[in-house]
Design a protein around this motif. Structure first.
Motif: not given
Lengths: 242, 287, 329
Positions: A92, B92, B94, C57-58, C193-194, C196-198
C-alpha cells in the motif's frame, strides 16, 4: 500425527490450452511448516492463487477445516483464517506501515483493541522503528516484513507465503526465518511456504511437496526430497542424476 | 410492417460495421495500455468535421478524405499520447483516465463553442444511388461504408499479425514485462497503438460523412457506441468486434423503429449494461 | 498556554463557519450574489460527496448529474402531484439515487472487473437518463414542470428569496464534510484506501472490495440525491436537462483538482473554479458561455499532469507554514 487443516483434492486449472495444474492433491497439517517447491513454471503460484481465492479452479476442491472454500472470494477466506503474502510485494505504497497493518487488524478488531493488535504485530515483525514511514519508501527486506505484519494482523490460522525469501541477503533471510519459526512455535500458526530459496525450505519446512509441470511429483521430509532422483531431475534435467 | 423492420435491420447492420471500426481503435488502445480514451468518440467527431472542411474547400469526396485525415488523426493521437498519457502512466488509475476525460471535455466544449449546435453535412458524394434487393433498398453509401470498414478492419488484423510493429502491439497487450524483455520498447508501442487507434476514427469519420451530418454532440453518441461494442466484444478478438458492431448497429436500428427514434442511446446503453452485468469479459473476449 | 495544532484547526473551522453564516446577511439585498454563493455551496456539496467515491474509493464517477436529476425529479414529482414535503422527498430522492447507482455499480464493482467500465457506465447513465426523461412525458417531457409557488413555506421548501437555500446548502455542506471526515478515519476509510492502493492485497486481508465500493457509492449517491431535491426547490422547476453530462464532469473535475481524498479539497476547488466561471460568464457574455468548460478541462489536464495530488496539499503546506510562523510569535 496432527489433523489436516487444509486439503487440496484433484485441483485442476487451465489457461486456454495450457494446463497449469493437473489433478493436484495435498494436505497441510495443523501446526506444521509445510512447503511447496518446484522449478520455474511448475505451477506453484497458480496453486497458491487457487487456494487463496484469487483464481477459481476448473476442477477439484479445497477444504479448510472441513469447510469447502473452493472458489470463495479471498476476503471470505481471510475471515475463515487463511491469508497470504505475495512474491512481488503488493504494498500500500502511499500508506504508512502502521496504516497498512491497521487494514489487517481491522479484520477482527475495532478501536483500542485494533490499535493494540497493531502494536503487537509491529513488535513481532521488528517494524517498530518504521511505524510512520510510507511503504513506498521502504527497502525490500523491511517491506517483506510489512507484508507479513499486515497478514499477521488478520490473525490467520494458516499463512501462505509466496517466495518470501526471494531477493534477501543471508542476514535478512536468517531474520525472516527466525520470525517465521517463532510464529509457528509460539503463536501456533500453520505455515505454507512456496519457495525457491532452498536454505529457507530446508531450514524451516517439516514436510515438502514438489511440483513440476503442474503435477505433484514427490512428497516427504526435507531429507527424503533432497535425495529423490525425480526431484533432482526436475530441477537439473535428465542426466544430472549420477 | 416486417419489411420496414428488416430494412432498418439491414441499415443498422451495415452501419454497425463502422461502429466496429471505431471500437477497434478503442480496443487497440485499451488492450495495450489499459487506458480508455474517453475522447475517442470526440476524435470521430473531429474527423467528421475535418472531412467536412476538406470536402468543402478541396471539393474532395468524403471517401477520399481519409488520405489526409488518417495521418492527421495519427499525429493527433501521438500528440495526445506523449503530451497526456505518457506522463500519467505512473499515477493513480483515476488520474490516468481523468486526463482523457479532460481531453474529451476540452474537445467537446471547444467544438460547441466554435461550431455551435448547427449540424453540417457534405452536399454531395461520388457514391450515389442505391441497390434494390427485393423490397429492400440499400443506399450505396451505406454499402460502401460497410465494405470499406470491413476492409480496414481486415487491414488492421493483417497489420497486427504480419508486421513487427503490429506484433509488438499484440505482445505488449498480452504481457508488457515479457514484451520489454524481448526488446519491445513500451513507450513507442503505446504511442503507436494510440496513434493507430485514433487514426482509425479518421476512416470511420470519412465514411460517416457520406450519409450523415456532424454536430458537436457526435462525440457523446459515438463514444457510447464504441464502449458498448467493446464491452460486448471483449478484448482480444477482432472478428468478435465486427460481429458485436453489427449486433449493436442492428439493435439500435430495431429499437429505433420499434420504440422511439429518440431512444437510440437508451437502447445501446441498456445493451451495454446488460453485457456488463452478464458477461463483463465480453462475448468473445480472451482476457 | 500553548495552543496545539488541533486547537488552531478548531479555531480555523469556527472562524470559517462564522464567516459562512454571516456572509449572506451582508449581501442580503443582492440576489445575484446570493445565488452565486449558493451555487458555490452547491458545487461544494456535490464535489465533497463525490470525494467519497472518487477520492476515497478511487472510482472515477461521472454520474453526479444522474443522481442530482433523480433526486430532483423524485422530490419535485412528489411535491407537485401529492403535495409531499421536500424534506421527505429529499430522503426518498436519495434512496432512488442509490437504487440507480447500484444498478450500475453492483456488476461493475465485482472483483476483477476493470475500473474503467464503471467510469464509462456512469458517464453513459447521465446521458441515458436525460433522454429517458425527455421522452417519458408522464414524468418528464421537454417542458419544465414547475413546482408550486410559495413566498415562504418551510413545508414546501419554497421561498421568494435565496437566503434560506443558502443556509440549507450550508447545512448540507457541513454534513458532507462531516461524513467525509468520519469515513476517512473509520474502518471503511482504511479499507477504501487499501483497495485503492492494491485491490488484490486488500482482498486477501479481508477487505470485501465490492462491498466497500458499494458503501461509498451509496453514501455519495444519497448525498447527491438529497441535494437534488433542494436543487429542484431552488430553481422552482424540474427538467430533463438536470441530468447534465457537463455538470457531472465539472463535479469530478472539482474533486480531482481539489485533491483526491482530501476532505476540504473539493470545497476549495469549488470556491475557486465556480467563482472563475462566474467571472468568465459576467465578463465574456453569453456568446462565450461554453468557454468556462474549456477552461475547466484545461485545468483538469494541467493538474493531472503536474500536480496530481491536487491543490489541497498546496494549501495545506501554506497553512502549515502560516501556523509555524504564528506559533513562533
Amino acid at each position: 500425527m496432527a489433523a489436516p487443516i487444509l486439503q487440496v483434492s484433484q485441483l485442476t486449472k487451465r489457461f486456454g490450452n495450457l494446463v497449469a495444474l493437473n489433478d493436484v492433491s495435498l494436505e497441510i497439517r495443523k501446526g506444521e511448516i509445510f512447503s511447496i517447491i518446484g522449478p520455474n513454471g511448475a505451477g506453484k503460484t497458480t496453486l497458491f492463487f487457487n487456494i487463496i481465492g484469487l483464481q477459481k479452479p476448473d476442477a477439484g476442491r479445497v477444504l479448510f477445516n472441513g469447510t469447502d472454500i473452493t472458489g470463495k472470494p479471498p476476503h471470505k477466506i481471510c475471515s475463515l483464517g487463511i491469508t497470504c503474502t505475495f512474491q512481488v510485494p503488493r504494498a500500500f505504497a502511499n500508506m504508512t506501515v502502521e496504516e497498512a497493518v491497521r487494514v489487517g487488524a481491522y479484520r477482527r478488531y475495532q478501536g483500542r483493541e485494533m490499535l493494540r493488535k497493531v502494536d503487537e504485530v509491529l513488535q513481532i515483525c521488528e517494524l517498530e522503528e518504521y511505524r510512520h514511514q510510507r511503504c513506498c519508501d521502504m527497502g525490500l527486506a523491511p517491506l517483506r516484513r510489512v507484508e507479513l505484519a499486515r497478514a499477521l494482523a488478520t490473525e490467520p490460522v494458516l499463512l501462505l507465503l509466496d517466495e518470501a525469501g526471494a531477493g534477501l541477503n543471508p542476514t535478512e533471510l536468517a531474520g525472516l526465518m527466525d520470525i517465521l519459526r517463532r510464529l509457528n512455535e509460539e503463536k501456533h500458526i500453520t505455515l505454507c511456504i512456496v519457495e525457491h530459496v532452498m536454505q529457507m525450505v530446508m531450514g524451516l519446512a517439516q514436510r515438502i511437496v514438489v511440483l513440476d509441470y503442474g503435477e505433484v511429483i514427490a512428497e516427504g521430509t526435507p531429507q527424503e526430497i533432497s535425495t529423490n532422483p525425480r526431484v533432482i531431475e526436475a530441477y537439473l534435467g535428465k542426466g544430472a542424476v549420477c | 410492417m416486417t419489411n420496414i423492420l428488416l430494412q432498418n435491420l439491414i441499415n443498422g447492420a451495415l452501419t454497425g460495421c463502422i461502429y466496429a471500426l471505431i471500437a477497434l481503435g478503442l480496443s487497440l488502445i485499451f488492450g495495450v495500455m489499459n487506458v480508455v480514451n474517453f475522447a475517442h468518440g470526440d476524435f470521430v467527431m473531429l474527423s467528421m468535421y475535418l472531412t467536412f472542411w476538406i470536402g468543402l474547400w478541396a471539393g474532395a469526396d468524403a471517401v477520399f478524405t481519409p488520405l489526409l485525415t488518417f495521418p492527421a488523426l495519427f499525429l493527433i493521437g501521438l500528440l495526445a499520447y506523449y503530451a497526456l498519457i505518457d506522463r500519467t502512466l505512473r499515477q493513480r488509475y483515476v488520474t490516468q483516465i481523468a486526463v482523457t476525460v479532460g481531453l474529451m471535455t476540452f474537445l467537446r466544449a471547444l467544438a460547441q463553442l466554435i461550431w455551435k449546435a448547427q449540424p453540417r453535412a457534405l452536399p454531395y458524394s461520388l457514391i450515389q444511388g442505391s441497390i434494390q434487393i427485393g423490397p429492400y433498398t440499400i443506399l450505396a453509401s451505406r454499402l460502401v461504408s460497410a465494405a470499406v470498414s470491413v476492409l480496414a478492419i481486415l487491414g488492421v488484423y493483417l497489420f497486427l499479425s504480419q508486421t513487427w510493429a503490429g506484433r509488438a502491439i499484440r505482445a505488449a497487450s498480452d504481457d508488457l514485462d515479457a514484451a520489454s524483455l524481448l526488446g519491445v520498447p513500451y513507450r513507442q508501442t503505446y504511442a503507436l497503438a494510440f496513434g493507430l487507434g485514433s487514426a482509425l476514427t479518421a476512416i470511420a469519420g470519412g465514411l460517416l460523412m457520406t450519409f450523415q451530418q456532424v454536430d458537436p454532440t457526435m462525440g457523446v453518441r459515438f463514444g457510447l457506441l464504441s464502449w458498448c461494442v467493446l464491452a460486448m466484444a471483449g478484448l482480444g478478438s477482432i472478428p468478435g468486434l465486427l460481429i458485436s458492431g453489427i449486433i449493436v448497429g442492428a439493435a439500435e436500428a430495431i429499437g429505433m423503429s420499434l420504440w422511439d427514434p429518440r431512444a437510440r442511446s437508451l437502447i445501446v446503453y441498456l445493451l451495454f449494461i446488460l453485457v456488463l452485468w452478464l458477461r463483463p469479459r465480453g462475448l468473445f473476449g480472451r482476457k | 498556554m500553548r495552543r496545539t495544532r488541533k486547537d488552531w484547526n478548531l479555531i480555523l473551522i469556527v472562524a470559517l463557519l462564522g464567516v459562512a453564516v454571516l456572509l449572506p446577511l451582508a449581501v442580503r439585498s443582492n440576489q445575484y450574489t446570493l445565488v452565486l454563493l449558493t451555487t458555490i455551496l452547491l458545487y461544494g456539496v456535490l464535489a465533497t460527496a463525490w470525494n467519497v467515491i472518487g477520492g476515497l474509493a478511487g472510482q472515477l464517477d461521472l454520474a453526479a448529474g444522474a443522481y442530482l436529476g433523480l433526486g430532483a425529479f423524485t422530490t419535485g414529482t412528489l411535491l407537485i402531484r401529492w403535495n409531499i414535503s421536500p424534506w421527505l422527498g429529499m430522503i426518498l430522492g436519495g434512496l432512488v439515487a442509490i437504487g440507480f447507482a447500484f444498478l450500475v455499480g453492483y456488476p461493475l464493482f465485482r472483483f476483477g472487473v476493470k475500473e474503467v467500465w464503471y467510469a464509462l457506465s456512469s458517464a453513459a447513465l447521465v446521458e441515458v437518463l436525460r433522454v429517458t426523461f425527455l421522452i417519458w412525458s408522464q414524468v418528464g417531457g421537454p417542458v419544465e414542470r414547475y413546482l408550486p409557488y410559495h413566498e415562504w413555506s418551510l413545508y414546501h421548501l419554497r421561498f421568494a428569496t435565496y437566503m434560506p437555500f443558502y443556509y440549507i446548502m450550508l447545512g448540507m455542506l457541513v454534513l458532507a464534510l462531516l461524513v467525509n471526515h468520519w469515513i476517512r478515519h473509520s474502518r471503511l476509510g482504511y479499507y477504501l484506501m487499501a483497495l485503492g492502493e492494491n485491490e488484490e492485497a486488500a482482498e486477501v486481508l479481508g477487505v470485501n472490495t465490492q462491498g466497500c465500493k458499494l458503501q461509498a457509492l451509496a453514501v455519495y449517491a444519497f448525498l447527491v440525491g438529497m441535494t437534488g431535491g433542494i436543487y429542484a426547490c431552488m430553481y422552482g422547476f424540474i427538467h430533463p436537462n438536470f441530468f447534465s453530462g457537463p455538470m457531472s464532469t465539472e463535479v469530478a473535475i472539482l474533486g480531482i483538482v481539489g485533491g483526491l481524498g482530501i476532505t476540504y479539497g473539493p470545497v476549495m476547488a469549488a470556491i475557486l473554479l465556480v467563482s472563475a466561471r462566474e467571472f468568465l460568464r459576467a465578463n465574456l457574455g453569453g456568446q462565450l458561455e461554453g468557454l468556462y468548460l474549456v477552461v475547466y478541462a484545461a485545468v483538469l489536464i494541467l493538474i493531472a499532469l503536474f500536480r496530481p495530488q491536487g491543490l489541497g496539499p498546496l494549501v495545506r503546506q501554506a497553512y502549515d507554514r502560516l501556523l509555524s510562523r504564528v506559533a513562533k510569535e
